[in-house]
Design a protein around this motif. Structure first.
Motif, PDB file in Angstrom:
ATOM      1  N   GLU A  86       0.862  -1.179   0.000  1.00 57.30           N
ATOM      2  CA  GLU A  86       0.000   0.000   0.000  1.00 57.30           C
ATOM      3  C   GLU A  86       0.893   1.222   0.000  1.00 57.30           C
ATOM      4  O   GLU A  86       2.017   1.170   0.511  1.00 57.30           O
ATOM      5  N   LYS A  87       0.404   2.321  -0.531  1.00 57.18           N
ATOM      6  CA  LYS A  87       1.196   3.541  -0.573  1.00 57.18           C
ATOM      7  C   LYS A  87       1.637   3.915   0.849  1.00 57.18           C
ATOM      8  O   LYS A  87       0.807   4.031   1.755  1.00 57.18           O
ATOM      9  N   GLY A  88       2.940   4.077   1.031  1.00 56.13           N
ATOM     10  CA  GLY A  88       3.466   4.507   2.322  1.00 56.13           C
ATOM     11  C   GLY A  88       3.699   3.398   3.331  1.00 56.13           C
ATOM     12  O   GLY A  88       4.249   3.651   4.403  1.00 56.13           O
ATOM     13  N   ASN A  89       3.306   2.159   3.020  1.00 53.11           N
ATOM     14  CA  ASN A  89       3.512   1.113   4.022  1.00 53.11           C
ATOM     15  C   ASN A  89       4.924   0.517   3.930  1.00 53.11           C
ATOM     16  O   ASN A  89       5.730   0.899   3.090  1.00 53.11           O
ATOM     17  N   LYS A  90       5.235  -0.404   4.842  1.00 58.18           N
ATOM     18  CA  LYS A  90       6.581  -0.962   4.926  1.00 58.18           C
ATOM     19  C   LYS A  90       6.969  -1.711   3.650  1.00 58.18           C
ATOM     20  O   LYS A  90       8.125  -1.686   3.236  1.00 58.18           O
ATOM     21  N   THR A  91       6.000  -2.370   3.040  1.00 59.03           N
ATOM     22  CA  THR A  91       6.277  -3.097   1.790  1.00 59.03           C
ATOM     23  C   THR A  91       6.679  -2.131   0.687  1.00 59.03           C
ATOM     24  O   THR A  91       7.632  -2.377  -0.058  1.00 59.03           O
ATOM     25  N   GLN A  92       5.962  -1.017   0.598  1.00 64.74           N
ATOM     26  CA  GLN A  92       6.266  -0.046  -0.447  1.00 64.74           C
ATOM     27  C   GLN A  92       7.687   0.487  -0.294  1.00 64.74           C
ATOM     28  O   GLN A  92       8.427   0.624  -1.275  1.00 64.74           O
ATOM     29  N   LYS A  93       8.089   0.728   0.955  1.00 66.00           N
ATOM     30  CA  LYS A  93       9.443   1.250   1.201  1.00 66.00           C
ATOM     31  C   LYS A  93      10.493   0.222   0.807  1.00 66.00           C
ATOM     32  O   LYS A  93      11.520   0.551   0.211  1.00 66.00           O
ATOM     33  N   LEU A  94      10.214  -1.034   1.110  1.00 66.18           N
ATOM     34  CA  LEU A  94      11.143  -2.119   0.790  1.00 66.18           C
ATOM     35  C   LEU A  94      11.289  -2.300  -0.730  1.00 66.18           C
ATOM     36  O   LEU A  94      12.402  -2.393  -1.257  1.00 66.18           O
ATOM     37  N   ILE A  95      10.170  -2.314  -1.437  1.00 62.75           N
ATOM     38  CA  ILE A  95      10.194  -2.492  -2.893  1.00 62.75           C
ATOM     39  C   ILE A  95      10.867  -1.287  -3.568  1.00 62.75           C
ATOM     40  O   ILE A  95      11.574  -1.420  -4.557  1.00 62.75           O
ATOM     41  N   HIS A  96      10.662  -0.113  -2.993  1.00 62.63           N
ATOM     42  CA  HIS A  96      11.305   1.088  -3.523  1.00 62.63           C
ATOM     43  C   HIS A  96      12.829   0.969  -3.430  1.00 62.63           C
ATOM     44  O   HIS A  96      13.554   1.313  -4.367  1.00 62.63           O
ATOM     45  N   GLN A  97      13.320   0.470  -2.298  1.00 64.47           N
ATOM     46  CA  GLN A  97      14.772   0.267  -2.126  1.00 64.47           C
ATOM     47  C   GLN A  97      15.300  -0.721  -3.167  1.00 64.47           C
ATOM     48  O   GLN A  97      16.374  -0.543  -3.726  1.00 64.47           O
ATOM     49  N   LEU A  98      14.520  -1.764  -3.406  1.00 62.01           N
ATOM     50  CA  LEU A  98      14.913  -2.793  -4.378  1.00 62.01           C
ATOM     51  C   LEU A  98      14.973  -2.238  -5.806  1.00 62.01           C
ATOM     52  O   LEU A  98      15.921  -2.488  -6.547  1.00 62.01           O
ATOM     53  N   LYS A  99      13.956  -1.457  -6.176  1.00 58.36           N
ATOM     54  CA  LYS A  99      13.862  -1.029  -7.570  1.00 58.36           C
ATOM     55  C   LYS A  99      14.633   0.242  -7.904  1.00 58.36           C
ATOM     56  O   LYS A  99      15.101   0.397  -9.023  1.00 58.36           O
ATOM     57  N   TYR A 100      14.728   1.136  -6.924  1.00 62.42           N
ATOM     58  CA  TYR A 100      15.302   2.445  -7.264  1.00 62.42           C
ATOM     59  C   TYR A 100      16.532   2.834  -6.465  1.00 62.42           C
ATOM     60  O   TYR A 100      17.131   3.873  -6.727  1.00 62.42           O
ATOM     61  N   LYS A 101      16.908   2.023  -5.474  1.00 61.86           N
ATOM     62  CA  LYS A 101      18.046   2.410  -4.629  1.00 61.86           C
ATOM     63  C   LYS A 101      19.178   1.392  -4.645  1.00 61.86           C
ATOM     64  O   LYS A 101      19.965   1.330  -3.692  1.00 61.86           O
ATOM     65  N   GLN A 102      19.207   0.586  -5.708  1.00 59.01           N
ATOM     66  CA  GLN A 102      20.333  -0.340  -5.912  1.00 59.01           C
ATOM     67  C   GLN A 102      20.459  -1.415  -4.827  1.00 59.01           C
ATOM     68  O   GLN A 102      21.542  -1.959  -4.611  1.00 59.01           O
ATOM     69  N   GLN A 103      19.366  -1.704  -4.130  1.00 62.85           N
ATOM     70  CA  GLN A 103      19.428  -2.714  -3.057  1.00 62.85           C
ATOM     71  C   GLN A 103      18.977  -4.069  -3.602  1.00 62.85           C
ATOM     72  O   GLN A 103      17.959  -4.621  -3.202  1.00 62.85           O
ATOM     73  N   GLU A 104      19.791  -4.609  -4.505  1.00 64.98           N
ATOM     74  CA  GLU A 104      19.443  -5.848  -5.201  1.00 64.98           C
ATOM     75  C   GLU A 104      19.277  -7.037  -4.256  1.00 64.98           C
ATOM     76  O   GLU A 104      18.505  -7.968  -4.524  1.00 64.98           O
ATOM     77  N   GLN A 105      19.996  -7.024  -3.139  1.00 70.22           N
ATOM     78  CA  GLN A 105      19.968  -8.170  -2.221  1.00 70.22           C
ATOM     79  C   GLN A 105      18.588  -8.419  -1.601  1.00 70.22           C
ATOM     80  O   GLN A 105      18.309  -9.502  -1.107  1.00 70.22           O
ATOM     81  N   ILE A 106      17.712  -7.404  -1.651  1.00 65.25           N
ATOM     82  CA  ILE A 106      16.345  -7.574  -1.141  1.00 65.25           C
ATOM     83  C   ILE A 106      15.617  -8.667  -1.927  1.00 65.25           C
ATOM     84  O   ILE A 106      14.807  -9.412  -1.378  1.00 65.25           O
ATOM     85  N   SER A 107      15.952  -8.776  -3.209  1.00 69.00           N
ATOM     86  CA  SER A 107      15.283  -9.745  -4.073  1.00 69.00           C
ATOM     87  C   SER A 107      15.476 -11.180  -3.560  1.00 69.00           C
ATOM     88  O   SER A 107      14.506 -11.920  -3.357  1.00 69.00           O
ATOM     89  N   ARG A 108      16.703 -11.576  -3.318  1.00 69.76           N
ATOM     90  CA  ARG A 108      17.000 -12.917  -2.823  1.00 69.76           C
ATOM     91  C   ARG A 108      16.421 -13.135  -1.407  1.00 69.76           C
ATOM     92  O   ARG A 108      15.876 -14.187  -1.089  1.00 69.76           O
ATOM     93  N   TYR A 109      16.526 -12.101  -0.596  1.00 70.13           N
ATOM     94  CA  TYR A 109      15.995 -12.153   0.768  1.00 70.13           C
ATOM     95  C   TYR A 109      14.502 -12.525   0.759  1.00 70.13           C
ATOM     96  O   TYR A 109      14.052 -13.410   1.488  1.00 70.13           O
ATOM     97  N   LEU A 110      13.739 -11.864  -0.123  1.00 72.01           N
ATOM     98  CA  LEU A 110      12.300 -12.136  -0.200  1.00 72.01           C
ATOM     99  C   LEU A 110      12.017 -13.513  -0.807  1.00 72.01           C
ATOM    100  O   LEU A 110      11.055 -14.185  -0.429  1.00 72.01           O
ATOM    101  N   GLY A 111      12.881 -13.943  -1.728  1.00 71.89           N
ATOM    102  CA  GLY A 111      12.717 -15.270  -2.333  1.00 71.89           C
ATOM    103  C   GLY A 111      12.935 -16.392  -1.327  1.00 71.89           C
ATOM    104  O   GLY A 111      12.196 -17.383  -1.316  1.00 71.89           O
ATOM    105  N   LEU A 112      13.937 -16.238  -0.479  1.00 73.87           N
ATOM    106  CA  LEU A 112      14.202 -17.261   0.547  1.00 73.87           C
ATOM    107  C   LEU A 112      13.048 -17.305   1.547  1.00 73.87           C
ATOM    108  O   LEU A 112      12.584 -18.371   1.947  1.00 73.87           O
ATOM    109  N   TRP A 113      12.583 -16.136   1.915  1.00 79.09           N
ATOM    110  CA  TRP A 113      11.470 -16.019   2.870  1.00 79.09           C
ATOM    111  C   TRP A 113      10.195 -16.665   2.296  1.00 79.09           C
ATOM    112  O   TRP A 113       9.578 -17.529   2.912  1.00 79.09           O
ATOM    113  N   HIS A 114       9.830 -16.245   1.078  1.00 77.27           N
ATOM    114  CA  HIS A 114       8.615 -16.767   0.446  1.00 77.27           C
ATOM    115  C   HIS A 114       8.750 -18.275   0.180  1.00 77.27           C
ATOM    116  O   HIS A 114       7.815 -19.051   0.394  1.00 77.27           O
TER     117      HIS A 114
END
Ligand SMILES: [Zn+2]
Length: 227
Positions: free
Chosen positions: A70-98
């Motif tokens: 949702e706009k402004g929620n914790k997920t949005q902040k996390l996905i923003h870091q992944l897509k626009y702030k060069q935080q590629e490692q979030i991708s694998r982190y979420l894959g292991l979790w899921h």
């Protein structure tokens, strides 16, 4: 470890969602955010928010999402870091979790091939990576099935936002994807994976291509779904 302690002191690691300093043992998300981030945790993989969004457009065997967006929620902040702030490692982190969540579900045993939604070459050059790749690879690793980023191909760059209504946008996106391989995947259970499902237009466009393969089952996994 003294060395790691020194690195942490010089470059303090912060939570990818709330930006508070991480404690020893915390990775990417602080303990508070890890428990507070809105997880979907659906009981039903055939009747949920994603199958609803794609109803009448794609016949899904299973669908699941890890987090609500949702706009402004914790997920949005996390996905923003992944897509626009060069935080590629979030991708694998979420894959292991899921992946660990899905391993508990019997229906995930029938998955054959994990397919990331392709990113256009120009976008990949700008960002330096496909933000879905680490997630998709981690899922294939945990669920012990094939990873294949060579089935779908994205062939032109579009500024889809200019199209206001969903039909026009779907139409444009649909023409952006092509199927590369044919025979080998007939009869398989193919699992498309994406970062965020909002209208489902991109996923639908990919499924239109994948459903050209004979007798395939189609499923969808995503890091997040717009609530
Ligand atoms: Zn946090």
């Amino acid at each position: 470890m003294l060395f790691k302690g020194l690195i942490d002191l010089l470059f303090p690691q912060v939570c990818m969602s709330c930006e508070s300093a991480l404690h020893t043992g915390e990775e990417l998300l602080c303990t508070h955010c890890r428990f507070d981030i809105p997880a979907c945790d659906w009981k039903d993989s055939k009747d949920n928010l994603i199958t609803d969004k794609l109803k009448g457009r794609v016949r899904l065997t299973n669908a699941d999402a890890l987090l609500y967006f949702e706009k402004g929620n914790k997920t949005q902040k996390l996905i923003h870091q992944l897509k626009y702030k060069q935080q590629e490692q979030i991708s694998r982190y979420l894959g292991l979790w899921h992946g660990e969540n899905l391993k508990q579900k019997s229906w995930s045993q029938s998955f054959d091939v994990i397919i990331p939604v392709p990113i256009h070459a120009r976008r990949r050059r700008q960002r330096g990576y496909n933000q879905v790749e680490g997630y998709a690879k981690a899922l294939s690793q945990v669920l012990d099935c094939e990873y294949n980023d060579n089935i779908l191909y994205r062939h032109h760059y579009s500024r889809t936002q200019v199209f206001k209504n969903r039909l026009a946008r779907t139409d444009v996106i649909e023409h952006n994807f092509k199927l590369k391989t044919k025979k080998t995947f007939e009869g398989k259970h193919l699992v498309l994976v994406d970062d965020l499902i909002t209208t489902g237009a991109t996923a639908e466009a990919c499924f239109i291509q994948l459903s050209k393969l004979k007798n395939v089952k189609l499923s969808l996994l995503t890091m997040a779904v717009a609530a």
